[in-house]
Design a protein around this motif. Sequence first.
Motif, PDB file in Angstrom:
ATOM      1  N   ASP A 171     -15.955 -22.287 -31.856  1.00 14.04           N
ATOM      2  CA  ASP A 171     -17.308 -22.835 -31.910  1.00 14.04           C
ATOM      3  C   ASP A 171     -18.291 -21.950 -31.137  1.00 14.04           C
ATOM      4  O   ASP A 171     -19.418 -21.706 -31.581  1.00 14.04           O
ATOM      5  CB  ASP A 171     -17.351 -24.265 -31.361  1.00 14.04           C
ATOM      6  CG  ASP A 171     -16.622 -25.261 -32.257  1.00 14.04           C
ATOM      7  OD1 ASP A 171     -16.340 -24.921 -33.424  1.00 14.04           O
ATOM      8  OD2 ASP A 171     -16.334 -26.375 -31.777  1.00 14.04           O
ATOM      9  N   ILE A 172     -17.858 -21.472 -29.961  1.00 11.21           N
ATOM     10  CA  ILE A 172     -18.708 -20.590 -29.149  1.00 11.21           C
ATOM     11  C   ILE A 172     -18.980 -19.298 -29.908  1.00 11.21           C
ATOM     12  O   ILE A 172     -20.116 -18.818 -29.967  1.00 11.21           O
ATOM     13  CB  ILE A 172     -18.052 -20.317 -27.775  1.00 11.21           C
ATOM     14  CG1 ILE A 172     -18.057 -21.597 -26.924  1.00 11.21           C
ATOM     15  CG2 ILE A 172     -18.770 -19.180 -27.035  1.00 11.21           C
ATOM     16  CD1 ILE A 172     -17.201 -21.525 -25.674  1.00 11.21           C
ATOM     17  N   LEU A 173     -17.942 -18.708 -30.521  1.00 12.68           N
ATOM     18  CA  LEU A 173     -18.100 -17.473 -31.284  1.00 12.68           C
ATOM     19  C   LEU A 173     -19.051 -17.683 -32.465  1.00 12.68           C
ATOM     20  O   LEU A 173     -19.937 -16.860 -32.718  1.00 12.68           O
ATOM     21  CB  LEU A 173     -16.734 -16.955 -31.765  1.00 12.68           C
ATOM     22  CG  LEU A 173     -16.769 -15.665 -32.595  1.00 12.68           C
ATOM     23  CD1 LEU A 173     -17.339 -14.507 -31.789  1.00 12.68           C
ATOM     24  CD2 LEU A 173     -15.374 -15.327 -33.095  1.00 12.68           C
ATOM     25  N   LYS A 174     -18.885 -18.801 -33.168  1.00 15.74           N
ATOM     26  CA  LYS A 174     -19.733 -19.089 -34.328  1.00 15.74           C
ATOM     27  C   LYS A 174     -21.196 -19.205 -33.909  1.00 15.74           C
ATOM     28  O   LYS A 174     -22.094 -18.657 -34.560  1.00 15.74           O
ATOM     29  CB  LYS A 174     -19.262 -20.389 -35.002  1.00 15.74           C
ATOM     30  CG  LYS A 174     -20.019 -20.721 -36.268  1.00 15.74           C
ATOM     31  CD  LYS A 174     -19.467 -21.979 -36.914  1.00 15.74           C
ATOM     32  CE  LYS A 174     -20.279 -22.325 -38.155  1.00 15.74           C
ATOM     33  NZ  LYS A 174     -19.920 -23.623 -38.678  1.00 15.74           N
ATOM     34  N   LYS A 175     -21.433 -19.905 -32.802  1.00 22.26           N
ATOM     35  CA  LYS A 175     -22.792 -20.071 -32.294  1.00 22.26           C
ATOM     36  C   LYS A 175     -23.385 -18.712 -31.914  1.00 22.26           C
ATOM     37  O   LYS A 175     -24.545 -18.416 -32.230  1.00 22.26           O
ATOM     38  CB  LYS A 175     -22.776 -21.012 -31.079  1.00 22.26           C
ATOM     39  CG  LYS A 175     -24.134 -21.409 -30.576  1.00 22.26           C
ATOM     40  CD  LYS A 175     -23.995 -22.438 -29.469  1.00 22.26           C
ATOM     41  CE  LYS A 175     -25.348 -22.880 -28.963  1.00 22.26           C
ATOM     42  NZ  LYS A 175     -25.229 -23.838 -27.869  1.00 22.26           N
ATOM     43  N   PHE A 176     -22.590 -17.878 -31.266  1.00 22.20           N
ATOM     44  CA  PHE A 176     -23.043 -16.543 -30.862  1.00 22.20           C
ATOM     45  C   PHE A 176     -23.363 -15.701 -32.101  1.00 22.20           C
ATOM     46  O   PHE A 176     -24.356 -14.983 -32.131  1.00 22.20           O
ATOM     47  CB  PHE A 176     -21.973 -15.871 -29.994  1.00 22.20           C
ATOM     48  CG  PHE A 176     -22.429 -14.583 -29.367  1.00 22.20           C
ATOM     49  CD1 PHE A 176     -23.222 -14.588 -28.227  1.00 22.20           C
ATOM     50  CD2 PHE A 176     -22.072 -13.361 -29.922  1.00 22.20           C
ATOM     51  CE1 PHE A 176     -23.649 -13.403 -27.647  1.00 22.20           C
ATOM     52  CE2 PHE A 176     -22.489 -12.170 -29.347  1.00 22.20           C
ATOM     53  CZ  PHE A 176     -23.287 -12.192 -28.208  1.00 22.20           C
ATOM     54  N   GLN A 177     -22.494 -15.807 -33.132  1.00 20.72           N
ATOM     55  CA  GLN A 177     -22.723 -15.053 -34.378  1.00 20.72           C
ATOM     56  C   GLN A 177     -24.049 -15.476 -35.027  1.00 20.72           C
ATOM     57  O   GLN A 177     -24.785 -14.637 -35.538  1.00 20.72           O
ATOM     58  CB  GLN A 177     -21.577 -15.293 -35.368  1.00 20.72           C
ATOM     59  CG  GLN A 177     -20.311 -14.551 -35.027  1.00 20.72           C
ATOM     60  CD  GLN A 177     -19.174 -14.932 -35.967  1.00 20.72           C
ATOM     61  OE1 GLN A 177     -18.967 -16.104 -36.268  1.00 20.72           O
ATOM     62  NE2 GLN A 177     -18.436 -13.933 -36.414  1.00 20.72           N
ATOM     63  N   GLU A 178     -24.333 -16.774 -35.000  1.00 17.37           N
ATOM     64  CA  GLU A 178     -25.575 -17.268 -35.591  1.00 17.37           C
ATOM     65  C   GLU A 178     -26.795 -16.756 -34.834  1.00 17.37           C
ATOM     66  O   GLU A 178     -27.836 -16.475 -35.424  1.00 17.37           O
ATOM     67  CB  GLU A 178     -25.574 -18.801 -35.619  1.00 17.37           C
ATOM     68  CG  GLU A 178     -24.609 -19.382 -36.624  1.00 17.37           C
ATOM     69  CD  GLU A 178     -24.416 -20.893 -36.476  1.00 17.37           C
ATOM     70  OE1 GLU A 178     -24.985 -21.506 -35.532  1.00 17.37           O
ATOM     71  OE2 GLU A 178     -23.669 -21.465 -37.303  1.00 17.37           O
ATOM     72  N   GLN A 179     -26.660 -16.614 -33.514  1.00 17.03           N
ATOM     73  CA  GLN A 179     -27.760 -16.133 -32.690  1.00 17.03           C
ATOM     74  C   GLN A 179     -27.928 -14.615 -32.806  1.00 17.03           C
ATOM     75  O   GLN A 179     -28.992 -14.085 -32.505  1.00 17.03           O
ATOM     76  CB  GLN A 179     -27.531 -16.513 -31.214  1.00 17.03           C
ATOM     77  CG  GLN A 179     -27.608 -17.999 -30.964  1.00 17.03           C
ATOM     78  CD  GLN A 179     -27.164 -18.382 -29.553  1.00 17.03           C
ATOM     79  OE1 GLN A 179     -26.596 -17.570 -28.834  1.00 17.03           O
ATOM     80  NE2 GLN A 179     -27.416 -19.632 -29.188  1.00 17.03           N
ATOM     81  N   HIS A 180     -26.870 -13.901 -33.197  1.00 14.79           N
ATOM     82  CA  HIS A 180     -26.899 -12.436 -33.289  1.00 14.79           C
ATOM     83  C   HIS A 180     -26.375 -11.978 -34.651  1.00 14.79           C
ATOM     84  O   HIS A 180     -25.309 -11.367 -34.747  1.00 14.79           O
ATOM     85  CB  HIS A 180     -26.052 -11.820 -32.155  1.00 14.79           C
ATOM     86  CG  HIS A 180     -26.533 -12.210 -30.802  1.00 14.79           C
ATOM     87  ND1 HIS A 180     -27.575 -11.568 -30.177  1.00 14.79           N
ATOM     88  CD2 HIS A 180     -26.131 -13.197 -29.957  1.00 14.79           C
ATOM     89  CE1 HIS A 180     -27.800 -12.131 -28.998  1.00 14.79           C
ATOM     90  NE2 HIS A 180     -26.933 -13.126 -28.844  1.00 14.79           N
ATOM     91  N   PRO A 181     -27.132 -12.235 -35.724  1.00 15.28           N
ATOM     92  CA  PRO A 181     -26.672 -11.864 -37.065  1.00 15.28           C
ATOM     93  C   PRO A 181     -26.557 -10.346 -37.252  1.00 15.28           C
ATOM     94  O   PRO A 181     -25.862  -9.890 -38.154  1.00 15.28           O
ATOM     95  CB  PRO A 181     -27.732 -12.463 -37.992  1.00 15.28           C
ATOM     96  CG  PRO A 181     -28.927 -12.668 -37.128  1.00 15.28           C
ATOM     97  CD  PRO A 181     -28.428 -12.886 -35.734  1.00 15.28           C
TER      98      PRO A 181
END
Length: 191
Positions: A171-181
Motif C-alpha cells: 500500500d505504501i509503495l502504491k501510494k508513493f508510485q501515485e505521487q511520483h508517476p
Amino acid sequence: MADKEVSPAEEAAARAQQQVEQDALPYKWTQTISDLDISITVPGNLKGRDLAVDIKKDSISAGIKGQPPILHGTLAHAVRPDDSTWTLATAGGASSSEKVVEIHLDKGNKMEWWAHVVTSAPKIDVTKIVPENSKLSELDGETRTMVEKMMFDQRQKEMGLPSSDEQKKMDILKKFQEQHPEMDFSKAKMQ
C-alpha cells in the motif's frame, strides 16, 4: 533426513512412561499458555505459618518448615514473582485429614509451554499439549490484537495472499508510485 516414524504403540508407551514419571512427583501441576498451577498435599493439621514457600523469578522452594522442601529447584522458565501466589486449602471436604498448598505461577513468557516445573524433574512432551479454547474477548487488548493479527496472517498465508505487514508495504509503495508517476518501479522488489 526425515524424522523417524513413531508407531502408535511406541507413542502410547511413551505417554504411559511420561504419566508414571509425573504421578511419581510429590506434587501435581497443570498449565495454561500464561500460567502454571501446582498442588502439594500436606497434613490437615497444618496452618499457613507452618509452611515455607519461596517463589523467585527463576527458582522455587515449597514445603513444611523444618523439613526438606517438597518442591525445590530452578524453574524451567522465568516467572513473575509479584504476580505469583500461594494458598493453603482444605482438600476434599471440611473434615479432611489433608490440605493442599496451591501455588499459582505467572509465567514470564506467556507464549510458551513448560516441559517441567523445575529443571530436575522429568519432562512432558509439550508437542502433545492441546490448548483449551480461550475466547478472544478474555484476552487483554495488546494480546488480543496480536492474536487477531496472527490469525489473519495465517488465513492469508493459507490462501496465498499477502500478510498484513506485506499488504502495508504494498500500500505504501502504491501510494508513493501515485505521487511520483515519473519514476519507474517495474524492477522494484519487496523486502
